[in-house]
Each structure stands twice: as structure tokens, then as C-alpha cells.
Design an enzyme around this catalytic site. Sequence first.
Site, PDB file in Angstrom:
ATOM      1  N   ASP A 257       0.816  -1.225   0.000  1.00 59.34           N
ATOM      2  CA  ASP A 257       0.000   0.000   0.000  1.00 59.34           C
ATOM      3  C   ASP A 257       0.848   1.274   0.000  1.00 59.34           C
ATOM      4  OD1 ASP A 257      -2.226  -1.631   0.058  1.00 59.34           O
ATOM      5  OD2 ASP A 257      -2.390  -1.586   2.228  1.00 59.34           O
ATOM      6  N   GLU A 258       2.068   1.155  -0.502  1.00 60.95           N
ATOM      7  CA  GLU A 258       2.970   2.313  -0.498  1.00 60.95           C
ATOM      8  C   GLU A 258       3.348   2.763  -1.898  1.00 60.95           C
ATOM      9  OE1 GLU A 258       4.319   4.149   1.915  1.00 60.95           O
ATOM     10  OE2 GLU A 258       3.553   3.107   3.673  1.00 60.95           O
TER      11      GLU A 258
END
Lengths: 283, 283, 283, 283
Positions: free
Chosen positions: A227-228
Site C-alpha cells: 500500500d505504499e
Amino acid sequence: MPTAILLIHCPDQPGLVRAVASFIAENGGNIVHFDQHVDSQEGIFFMRAEWDLANFVISREDLPVFIRALAEPRRMTWSLHFSDERHRLALFVSKDAHCLYDLLSRHEAGELDADIPLIIANHDALRPAAERFNIPFHLIPVTPENKPQAEAQQLALLEEHKVETVVLARYMQILSNDICAAWPNRVINIHHSFLPAFPGAKPYHSAHRRGVKIIGATSHYVTAELDEGPIIEQDVIRVTHKQTVQDLVRQGRDLEKVVLSRAVRWHVQRKVLAYNNKTVVFA
Amino acid sequence: MPTAILLIHCPDQPGLVRAVASFIAENGGNIVHFDQHVDSQEGIFFMRAEWDLANFVISREDLPVFIRALAEPRRMTWSLHFSDERHRLALFVSKDAHCLYDLLSRHEAGELDADIPLIIANHDALRPAAERFNIPFHLIPVTPENKPQAEAQQLALLEEHKVETVVLARYMQILSNDICAAWPNRVINIHHSFLPAFPGAKPYHSAHRRGVKIIGATSHYVTAELDEGPIIEQDVIRVTHKQTVQDLVRQGRDLEKVVLSRAVRWHVQRKVLAYNNKTVVFA
Amino acid sequence: MPTAILLIHCPDQPGLVRAVASFIAENGGNIVHFDQHVDSQEGIFFMRAEWDLANFVISREDLPVFIRALAEPRRMTWSLHFSDERHRLALFVSKDAHCLYDLLSRHEAGELDADIPLIIANHDALRPAAERFNIPFHLIPVTPENKPQAEAQQLALLEEHKVETVVLARYMQILSNDICAAWPNRVINIHHSFLPAFPGAKPYHSAHRRGVKIIGATSHYVTAELDEGPIIEQDVIRVTHKQTVQDLVRQGRDLEKVVLSRAVRWHVQRKVLAYNNKTVVFA
Amino acid sequence: MPTAILLIHCPDQPGLVRAVASFIAENGGNIVHFDQHVDSQEGIFFMRAEWDLANFVISREDLPVFIRALAEPRRMTWSLHFSDERHRLALFVSKDAHCLYDLLSRHEAGELDADIPLIIANHDALRPAAERFNIPFHLIPVTPENKPQAEAQQLALLEEHKVETVVLARYMQILSNDICAAWPNRVINIHHSFLPAFPGAKPYHSAHRRGVKIIGATSHYVTAELDEGPIIEQDVIRVTHKQTVQDLVRQGRDLEKVVLSRAVRWHVQRKVLAYNNKTVVFA
């Protein structure tokens, strides 16, 4: 009428717009879209030029050679695309149907400008949905034990079907670092929160617990950091104390669908340039 | 570091980007912003190019001659601006303070990139507000009888103060056709509805009566047709059955302020091109 | 656990909340939701009370008698519903698939709290979509000549299938005044503009011509006046000069889907009260 | 016409609406607003009842005794307010003017329903702004060394001026835990990000680095945990790759102003109930 699309990023320097515009014009191309952006803090120049090939005198085959000559002295990173070469997408799904239905009905309506040669799933739940739209459905269950083999199977299918981009349409598995590294900026995920708020699992539960007044969804390229990756698109909706977690889940589905489909559409149209874990979107 | 800003619109034709980019580059200009748009339905090309003057070899005085040579064979309509020549705005107000305070506090904060040499009002109510911010305040009451004389007074003041753009910050009078014709795309109004819904007077009352679930505000250039000029910016906010007309008026003020200030800011930055009663905004 | 839902509107007067709350509590009902609104300008009181039937001592059959006793002296207009009596919807469609797919996939996901016993269409184009979701599809072509007979056929089908509400999911025909009058607040339409802006045909073309910076969609109850019925829900999305009419059509579809589905959901949950050509929505 | 406002939260149980509504009606009160909410997951009941005092037979002085009798057997936490007892706000500011100007101009326009007896600042920069609006300005510089004495001075001023609520209008100091504990749900902060994303210092820099496509602002009650208190209101605005950090700061100011003013307004109107680090907002 087919067009050529050239994406560039490079160190900012004088004469870049002229260099590209002159190259196109001198060879008979008529510019249809021309977008540029300078990140003046980082000193990086970004460009997307799209031109009509009708009277363009350089053949598709020769074009890369010419562009290389343009690009090398200016240290340009570039990619070249043609509007009539349709993007090939693989959809990865799990049990949630909403993003899959959304993408398939857009595809059927001709909204997506891409082919979908296959769906890969780790559960059998969405097989009927795939069959309704006549897209081949491949079940590859993933467990902690078989993960390497499962990913090898997936990669073989992607290669066999000449897939260019993978869309994780609420595929609840985390891809291995190997895939992330091998497919940079070619795997698009939809995360069901307004990142960087609430990464990881069960974001609607976290949002409800925190008592936020707005929830969101985020579509991003997948990188090794969960999720980065570079954010392509986000959208939000207001909520109140009345909403239960189940309400957030339901309302969030509408966000997820539209955010993912926008991201996929822009990606397919070659409007997204990723760099430094961010994106430039010439939407 | 000052920049030059060139705005162009003309019939679409091959080589326009190259022509402008080459002109700038060959004379030592480094492009900072370059936006273009083609209205392919109408066949019109729009461009905004902004370049650094540091190493540019043509003087400001000579520049128009060169641009004319570029523009005439291509039938370009153009205007040339310099970032260090500050825009001069006159604010026209009536009794409502919110847009006036908003613009003045932005001006004080350095947000607006413009000078405000005077405020013209048809009521005395906002004189204290003007005085707080040390802007000269001119009271010119307007009645059906004295309208021509009042407008003559206004025009004399605008000329005296070398005003380039008039901002109607909730000025409740309708300008005469003469002024509208003499100041095309130089008078910016804020209308308190989502145009074309609810033109004319008391739009919040009409919105309440119709039971809309969203209200809006619209900033546009003033033309002879009331509330029909080119729209620069709009924004909206959700409302429910709970809101009274008074609530809509209050909530609408927040919209009006931000929509007007965005429109003024883009206008001042030469980011707005008007044509065919619409605008291209290179925001 | 089933609940009863009581909707009321009546002239505002003291003691209304107490009267209803006492009636429910004294008979063993536990209030789950209790919403009220007073339109103080019009002097009208609105209420939605929902209570748990687990320990409620009055039977469903007897309940109307009791409510009548409560309502008559207070001149209440009321309706009574039970959460486990599923709403029956008929979908009317034409050629556009997006709202139909959206409603059918929500229905399949259990989002809609309603049954869809049939789809009625004036073209055959969406038959495959209906078949994919196993909903009976009735083709009733409508021409200026056969309109009365076609509507008679439609009404017979609605009666046969005990339909409570008709959803015009981009059904491009205008219903006759007879149907509008016979089905007040029971026919829900989706209009592809932010009403009252751009009523009638081709609203996206009008929006593009006017150069608005935001487009919208509106779901409303159908009345004899075209696009003039009580608005249930609206939503909007920003657009720029870059969007063509075709882009607006495409982006608008996302609005239409979500606005219509919200309106249908609230209607089905008995959260919408219509009066004076407006709605109170206890969402 | 003055009203009484009763806020309640307590364990959910049958008969709560009836109990309150009957108490009001039997004593001659006419309900103007009646909002309730049940957090069914936690089993907590929330209520806000507002009634007209015109024919209410219990005096303001006696009212608490009666409410206590109502509340104790039901384990209600409650507070009682009167619409004509104006809220007294202290504004804490630092160097940024935008929230201060916004609150002061709303106050002057009569939007805020509250008195502002004083402004407390740790810098002298905003003294002229305070003077323009004739609000007493108290400079109390805060350093790591003098923090306890400075806070003691602040508290003395708050007591002297009978302040009920403190508004941190971009006050860049962190309050000590003592103040947070002594003033629960009575200190309102505006944080310049969409919490829980980007807590702490320089959130616009963090947002720019992360490449988000939407930025936000959050107003919350201050607790001992920095940026972790109950959220009252949030709002957002879209941004693109074009925006620099300075653009985000500028655009964010518009969010901060409107989010803070909404939160303050709802708080002053007694529409906010805080519990479990969340809020119920009966807006």
C-alpha cells in the site's frame, strides 16, 4: 485515425518542448495532445505528446531509432505507444464481485480501450460472473504453501496471453516481491481507504473506529512495500455517525469501482507517468 | 525571476506548438509552463506559454513586433503579459461583506498577485471594512435615474486608477450594456447559484423551493446577457431538507468566496482564455 | 428481526413526538430509528419511526386500526410498512446498459433489499443483460401510434407481478399523464443533468455548449411535468474544457448509476417522504 | 423565542424517546428539533432535543432537578443549555491569519451565535487583525522554559472572561496534558490534513511527498494524544501533480477555514456529542 504517443521524463533543460515539437512537425505529424509538466523542486521534465500518423513520414518500425537519437543526448527516459495497439489486461479477483462487474460492463460498453484475455482468481466464487461476460476464468488457489508455484502459474498465463498490465480488482492476496519487481508500474491495485490513512487489512473497520467523517479509496501501482506504491487516483465520500461498518463497506464499493476504473483507463491511455513513488497524470 | 506569458488562440493547423516553442527557444527563453488545448469540434487551438526572461535576448519593448510576425500568418489572436507587471483590480461591492473580506484578506496574505487600488460601492455599508484594510473606498449610489452618470463616474475612476479588471464582489447592480461591451472578459461576477440553474435574483429561494440536494456558485465574465457570460469556475455543496433558505444563504457564502477568489486568481495569472462564450482554464 | 416502519406527515402541533413514541413504547415496541423534521416555513411535521416487533403486542393485521386512531385527530397522512415485506421493483429500460447492470449487480450482491420480478424494455438491446442475471425480460415497443396499448400492456404486467415501484433506468420514453397520476411517488427516474439545469433531451450536449465546469445527475419521482418532479438525490463531478461531449456522456454514466441506486435504495427503505414537489430524505 | 436544548447519552433501553418527549410535552414544551441515534454495536443511545420555552411551565432554575429525576434511573449523561445564553469563545492564534479573519468576519456577520471576549496569541503578528475587529488581544509568548507559567496565565484569562470553549485557530503550540484533561471536549483544533493521514508537523509537505491526489483538513476536540481526539468535521479538495507544496498550503487554507468554522458552529449550537473518541453530530 491512429496516433503515436510518446512519454518522456528527463532532467529539465532548455529546448525540450522545441526538440520534440520540431521532430514531430518536421516529419509530418500533427500534434493532437501535448502535455508537459516540470517538477521544479526536483528539476524533472515530463511530457506526453500524441500525434496523428496520417501524414507522418517515419514508419512505426523506424520510429524508435529516431526517438533514441532525440532522447540520448538529453538523457530522456521514454516509451512509445500506438493508439491502435490495444492494451491487454489481466484481472485478478478473489470473492468480491463489484469491481469485476464494473470493469467487465465498461469493457463491454467499449469504455476501456483494452482487451481482457483472462481473469485469474484464487477462489471460484466469481466464475459465473466471468462466464456471463465470456472471459476465460482461471482458478489458481493460493496458500502459504503453494505461493511460489501459484505465482509461477500466474506468470505463465500472463506471458501466454501477452498481458501488459495486471489489475488487482479486489484480489485479496499480497503479491511476492519478485512479481512486484518484475512488473514495475504494470500492476494496478485498488485499496479501500484514503491512503496513507488505514493501510493494510480491514480499513473500513479502522475508519469506523476512528470516527472519520469522510472515507476514500485509492488506486496505486503495486510495489514491494504494501500500500505504499505511486498513487494514481483517489476519491472520497462523506459519511456520518449513522453509518455502520457494513454501510461503509457498501458505500466504499462505489468509490472502489470508480477509482479503479479511472486509474485503469488513464493507464491504458498512457496518461500516467510514475517517478519517485508519485505519478504525473495528464488526464 | 520575471517571466513572459503568451496567450494564443487560432484555427488549428500543423506546426503551432513547434512554431511557438522554437521562437522561445531560439531566443534564449526557457519554458516554465506550456499548456495547449485543441477544441477538435470547433477546430480551435489554444495555448498558454510562460518562459523565463533571464537569458531571453528580445527586449520587452521589441517582443510584440516579433510575436506579430509569428501570429499573423497563422491568424493567431494573442496577448502578451509579464509576471512582474501586477494586475490592477477594482472591487465593486454593495452590502454583503463576505466576498470583500475574503478578497482583502487574501490580498493582504499575498495570495492574489494583484493590486487593489480602489473599492467602488453603491452603499456605504462596507466602508469600515475597506478602511480596515486601507483601501480607498468610493461611494457612488446608483439609482434608475442617475445610472448613466454613475457609470460615467465609475469609468472615470477605473481609468484614473489604471484598472485592468473589475471584480463584482456581490455588487447587486446590473451593469449597462455599454460597460459590458467596453470591458469584454475584464469584468468578473460571482453568481450565487449553479448556473444555468437559477439565474437572476434570489437563487437560494428558488433552490429551496425546487428542493435541490446540492447548491452552487458560479463565477463568470460579465456580458450583456445577464448571468449568461463565459463560466470561469463553479463549485457546489450538498444540502438536505433540513436547511432553511437562510441556511442556504449562509452556506452559499462559503462557496461564493472560494469560487470568486479562484476565478480572480486564475484570471490574474493569465490562465483563462474565453471564446465562444466558454472558457479554457489552464489551472 | 422484523421491524415496523411508520411514515407520517401532518400539520405541526405540540405533542406529536410524544404521541407516536408513547404509542410504540406502551405496546412493547423498541424504537430502532426515529427521525423527524419540521418545515417551519410551511408548518408541516414529518416523521419516520422504525421499531422492533419482537415484543410488540399489536398484530400486523390490527396495527392499521390503532394507527388510524392515532392519526385522525391529528390529521396525519401516514403509511405503514414492514421490513420483511420485500419491495417489488420493475425496471424500465431502453438501450443504455449501465444503470441496468448497476442495479442488477447490486441486487445480486444483496444491496437493494428488493425483488426485481421483471424488466420492461422498448428495445431488444438489453435482453442479453437481463438473461445474464435471470430476470424475465418483456419487450414492449412503444411508438406514437401504439402508446396507449403499450402502456396498457405495461400496466397489466405491473399488476400481474404486484409491482410497487417502477424504476426508469434510462428508459427514454415519456410516460403518459395517466400513469404519472396513477403512480404518484412510485416511479423513479434518473435524469442525466443537474436539474433544474438542462431539462429535456441531450443535456450533456447542452452542458458542453454552455461550458459548465461541473456536470450532474438527478433522480426524481416522475410527475406529469417532465423533469419537474420531487428530487430525491443529486450528485456532480468536475469537468474541464478538455472533455468532449462524449467524455461527459461517459463520465455522466458513473453519476447516473450511483445517484439512481441511492434514490432507489432510500425509497425501498421507506426513507423518502415527498410533499409539495420536494422530498424529505431520512438517509 | 428562546429554546432549551437537552443532550443525552446513555445505555440503549426501551422507552427513552417516549420518556423525554412526554416530559417535554406534559410540561408545555413544543419540540422544535428532535434527533436521536443508537450506536447498536456499542448499545449507546444519543439524543438532542430542543424545545420552545414559550409555554413551558418549569422555570430554568428548576429544570435541572426535573431532568435529574428523568436521567438517574436511566443512567443518562446529560447537559442542558438555553439558546439565548451565548457561548463564549477564546481564540488562540499564532502567526497565520486566515482562520482568525474567517472566524472574526463570521462573528461580525452574526453567523457564529457566540461571543469572542478575547484572543490569546503567542506571537504579536496578528494584533492588527484583532484590533481591526475590536477584540482584546493578549500576547502570551510560550517557550519551553515558561510553558507552565504561560498556561497558568492563559487559564486565568479564560476564567476571568468566563470562556466556555477554546478554539485553536492555527495555534501552533501543543497544549499540556493538564489543560487537555481539564477542558475535555471544550478545546477545538484545526489540523491541516485529512487525519489520520499526516498527523504532526508539516502535513502538506508529507502529502506532497506521498503524491496524494486529495488533501484535507480536520477539526477535532483536543485530547492528550496529539491529533488523536474525536473528529468533528473534515473536508477535502482534489489536487494534481501540478501543485507545489506552496500551492497545497494555499489551497489548504480554504479548507481549514471552512472546516474549523463548521465545527465551531455545530459545537456552539450544541449539536456535537463526543464519546469513545468519536462524535455524533446532529447537523
